[in-house]
Design an enzyme around this catalytic site. Structure first.
Site, PDB file in Angstrom:
ATOM      1  N   ASP A 138       0.838  -1.196   0.000  1.00 13.16           N
ATOM      2  CA  ASP A 138       0.000   0.000   0.000  1.00 13.16           C
ATOM      3  C   ASP A 138       0.877   1.252   0.000  1.00 13.16           C
ATOM      4  OD1 ASP A 138      -2.297   1.776   0.650  1.00 13.16           O
ATOM      5  OD2 ASP A 138      -3.309  -0.110   1.086  1.00 13.16           O
ATOM      6  N   HIS A 211      -3.794   6.063   2.930  1.00 18.31           N
ATOM      7  CA  HIS A 211      -4.428   4.805   2.512  1.00 18.31           C
ATOM      8  C   HIS A 211      -3.844   3.587   3.240  1.00 18.31           C
ATOM      9  CE1 HIS A 211      -5.633   1.706  -0.509  1.00 18.31           C
ATOM     10  NE2 HIS A 211      -6.633   2.533  -0.769  1.00 18.31           N
ATOM     11  N   SER A 548     -11.328  -0.853  -1.077  1.00 13.18           N
ATOM     12  CA  SER A 548     -10.086  -0.755  -0.314  1.00 13.18           C
ATOM     13  C   SER A 548     -10.291  -1.041   1.156  1.00 13.18           C
ATOM     14  CB  SER A 548      -9.553   0.674  -0.391  1.00 13.18           C
ATOM     15  OG  SER A 548      -8.560   0.779  -1.336  1.00 13.18           O
TER      16      SER A 548
END
Ligand code: NAG
Ligand code: NAG
Ligand code: NAG
Ligand code: NAG
Ligand code: NAG
Ligand code: NAG
Ligand code: NAG
Length: 763
Positions: A138, A211, A548
């Site tokens: 990520d 994220h 996600s």
């Protein structure tokens, strides 16, 4: 005519011969790793295609040699095509930038609606016998988040071979017993098609995007009491289990994730000895070509071959069919659902009427004062087309007329995201924005301190009617409140990508569904500055949406199963989660999509994960590497290629066609074509007993109208020496309706119930 054609082709030849090809970044994939391959072998191979006078280009940007073999380098198209014909080369493909699964350029999901973690109570902590290590590929990690505290955690497992890479803002001591590894990559050359762009060189595993911090805290965050987003969604935040270990592989920046780097991160994660890899990243459904030119599919294949499970998000390109990605059969593909919590900001009109809208905001407006209300169309800038003004298109409104008002706009022009519409209103000094959304987009939009709310068309037209029938219409938007225990829930999220997969319809995708809307999870401080109102202390947590956020829920659930059953392979863990998933919502009704129709498996896979049930599935479908190799044969890959991937002298079956993919031992069944005139079609499966050793299971089938489904034998018996039993499922669609038909077969015995979903396209 033919003369002209000849002339044209003459020019074409000239132009291609004289044009100087600019080298671009390519991935050269060479199959399974046969032990460590020296970089010099790859340089040697490169030197056979790159001309001597450009020797400086004989250089490797990524070297893959643990899980798979290959490298990335700068090549011209001709050099790439020459290499692709070489012995031992499986595929050569241009590197491309994949996107984080919370943003998309033509987004329905907005840039702001990034991902984050579910509030507690989703998974129960469980006595575990095995120390699971999760690799998160990520944007890196914000190590200081309380979600990554290591209180109460034992020694790092001895088998761990990873590292904690340092950078100017990241020290070895930032890793601990929870965050046991952190790597970053120098992402120097990346190209999209023929446009080579230089990307920033990373210097640290620190997450500057947010994220990676969210997804990691969803999968394995520690218990954090009183986490909330400015008071919303208050509760205990935690991941799949507070005891799982995290290793962060920073393969992405805010510009996205080069496929070549993702492949390197997978190669490293396998070498480091992680158990499960979680990837909330992907390409667009429309750019998919071939499993063997897709870096995630390639990396995941070899990870699976080496015993490492790979869980991926299925994408945010719904609700259209054929939008699911990361759909290779060796990948666990995740769809997103809403959970039983909603966020609403009410609209209060000057006439006292109140309407519910959906939003997450920090509006400082109150009930006591209202502001002038105007419809975008009525405050258009000169010459701006009406459809643009009614949709708050950039430049379409007259700032003089917008100032100080609450604006009403439609959600037209999908490329103009909610983020942009909000900016259009905010820049023109509007007091707030009411968005009328033609489709239920189901993911509340986080507008930060700007007063915002989103209403459906029914309410929208009532507000417009009020505007049209009043001389001085006015309104206010009230602060967001959390609405708990929403029914029904879960519901398939509007944006979640739908099956079937464009690459094969004979494997059912997505596989499973998990929470992915307005999920509370850890964030980076930078992330918060944008949303915090003045003087507010950041809480370290925020609400985000996207597949996600759904993917790491399944990663956490898989880790839970692994921790209790350390010997189980990834396909057994996947099967356990799939056959025990729930197809009912909190009203005990079949699951629905966001337009209140019954959800179909192309939307939700086999249903919503039910992690605790998965600990005791009774039977599992084991899918082996051999099965995946046969899949590649049936899917049309050459035998030579498959041998390079298999490390063995694998032979494709003599009969090889796409239909045979339906016979791969998968926990669900998909048949892309069942001809009405051809009578029964037979599908084979085998199941392995992981429950009580002496047991007899009986099958029942839940079948769509007109379709005949027979299971042979109807009963199967397991004994201490009979662990694996085969059975057949026969489908006859002669009286079924055309198109996809869905149903399921259940094997039951005592406390066990093993559900196998099927999707059959009748023609
Ligand atoms: C590559 O270049 C050609 C012509 O120069 C163009 O037509 C094509 O769209 C480009 N492809 C990409 C992916 O940029
Ligand atoms: C490549 O892309 C960048 C940004 O996307 C753009 O500014 C640039 O003009 C492009 N270059 C070429 C050669 O197409
Ligand atoms: C959580 O917050 C509430 C109210 O904000 C407070 O009463 C309580 O003591 C807090 N609990 C912990 C463990 O901090
Ligand atoms: C709300 O906050 C904005 C700045 O964010 C300020 O300009 C405005 O005056 C405030 N409105 C009220 C009613 O306090
Ligand atoms: C919900 O399902 C129905 C029936 O399958 C379909 O027509 C509709 O488009 C779906 N809605 C969404 C938002 O996907
Ligand atoms: C299973 O059955 C066999 C004989 O059929 C018996 O010997 C064995 O003890 C049984 N095992 C269990 C766990 O019940
Ligand atoms: C969801 C949210 O943050 N709501 C806030 C909106 O603004 C008011 C006033 O500033 C806050 O009290 C709410 O918490």
């Amino acid at each position: 005519m033919s003369c002209l054609l000849q002339l044209l082709s003459f020019f074409l030849i000239i132009s291609s011969a004289t044009s100087i090809q600019t080298p671009k970044h390519y991935v050269v994939y060479m199959g399974s790793s046969a032990g460590e391959t020296a970089e010099s072998d790859h340089l040697q191979l490169l030197s056979t295609v790159i001309p001597r006078e450009e020797r400086e280009r004989i250089s490797i940007t990524n070297h893959y040699n643990h899980a798979l073999r290959g490298f990335s380098a700068m090549l011209t198209d001709d050099e790439a095509s020459e290499l692709s014909g070489r012995d031992g080369v499986v595929s050569v493909f241009p590197d491309s930038i994949l996107q984080l699964h919370t943003t998309r350029s033509w987004d329905f999901l907005d840039d702001n609606s990034n991902p984050k973690l579910n509030r507690g109570s989703y998974l129960q902590p469980h006595k575990s016998s095995y120390d699971v290590i999760i690799g998160m590929i990520d944007t890196g990690i914000w190590a200081e988040s309380p979600s990554f505290k290591d209180e109460g955690m034992g020694e790092i497992p001895k088998r761990w071979k990873g590292v904690c890479m340092e950078g100017p803002d990241f020290k070895k001591s930032d890793c601990n017993r929870k965050l046991i590894g952190a790597r970053y990559y120098s992402v120097m050359h990346a190209s999209n098609g023929n446009n080579t762009t230089q990307m920033r060189v990373d210097k640290s595993p620190r997450d500057t995007v947010g994220h990676g911090t969210h997804t990691a805290s969803i999968a394995a965050g520690a218990l954090v009491a009183n986490a909330s987003y400015h008071g919303l969604a208050q509760g205990t935040a935690r991941g799949g289990s507070p005891l799982f270990r995290i290793a962060a592989y920073k393969a992405c920046s805010e510009d996205g994730c080069p496929g070549s780097t993702i492949l390197k991160a997978i190669d490293d994660a396998v070498k480091d000895d992680v158990d499960i890899i979680s990837i909330s990243i992907g390409t667009s459904a429309f750019l998919q070509s071939d499993f063997l030119k897709d870096p995630i599919a390639i990396g995941a294949f070899h990870a699976e071959q080496m015993g490492v499970m790979v869980v991926c998000s299925g994408g945010n390109e719904g609700p259209d069919p054929f939008t699911v990605i990361n759909a290779a059969p060796w990948i666990f593909t995740v769809a997103a659902s809403n959970i039983d919590r909603d966020f609403q900001s009410k609209v209060l009109l000057g006439n006292g009427r109140i309407f519910q809208g959906s939003a997450i905001n920090f509006s400082n407006l109150t009930r006591t004062e209202t502001y002038p209300l105007a419809y975008g169309k009525d405050i258009a800038a000169k010459y701006s087309p009406i459809p643009e003004a009614r949709s708050c298109y950039p430049g379409s409104l007259d700032p003089e007329k917008v100032k100080g008002k609450i604006i009403v706009c439609f959600d037209g022009f999908p490329v103009v995201s909610r983020t942009i519409k909000k900016l259009v209103a905010e820049d023109a000094k509007a007091k707030g924005l009411i968005l009328i959304n033609e489709n239920d987009k189901s993911a509340p939009f986080d507008s930060g301190p700007f007063p915002f709310t989103e209403v459906g068309t029914t309410i929208g037209y009532k507000i417009l009617k009020y505007i049209n029938s009043n001389k001085n219409p006015s309104a206010t938007i009230l602060p967001t409140v959390e609405i708990p225990r929403i029914k029904p829930a879960p519901v398939v999220a509007y944006f979640s990508s739908r099956g079937p997969s464009v690459l094969t319809e004979n494997i059912l995708k997505p596989d499973i569904m998990a929470p992915g809307v307005a999920i509370l999870a850890a964030v980076t401080p930078k992330d918060e500055e944008e949303s915090a109102s003045d003087g507010e202390k950041p809480g370290g947590y925020a609400l985000r949406s996207g597949t996600s956020t759904a993917c790491p829920h399944v990663t956490g659930a898989s880790a839970l199963v692994k921790s209790v059953h350390p010997k189980w392979t990834s396909s057994m863990i996947r099967s356990a989660l799939m056959t025990t998933a729930t197809v009912y919502d909190n009203m005990r009704k079949p699951l629905t999509n966001s337009s209140a129709s019954f959800a179909i498996p192309h939307e939700m896979g086999v249903g919503e994960i039910s992690p605790v049930k998965a600990l005791n599935p009774g039977l599992v479908f084991e899918t082996t590497t051999e099965d995946y190799l046969r899949f590649l044969c049936y899917n049309g890959s050459p035998e030579k290629t498959i041998r390079s991937m298999s490390k063995t002298n694998f032979k494709c079956p003599t009969k090889s066609s796409d239909d045979l993919i339906s016979n791969i031992n998968y926990p669900s069944i998909s048949i892309s074509k069942l001809e009405k005139s051809k009578g029964f079609l037979t599908i084979k499966r085998s199941v392995t007993n992981v429950g009580h050793p002496n047991v007899t299971y009986t099958s029942t089938a839940q079948t769509p109208m007109g379709m005949k489904v027979k299971v042979l034998p109807k009963k199967i018996t397991f004994l201490e020496n009979v662990k694996r039993v085969s059975f057949k499922v026969l489908f006859d669609g002669s009286e079924a309706s055309s198109g996809y038909n869905f149903g399921y077969i259940t094997w039951s015995a005592a406390q066990y119930s093993v559900r196998m979903v099927f999707a059959v396209n009748v023609e």
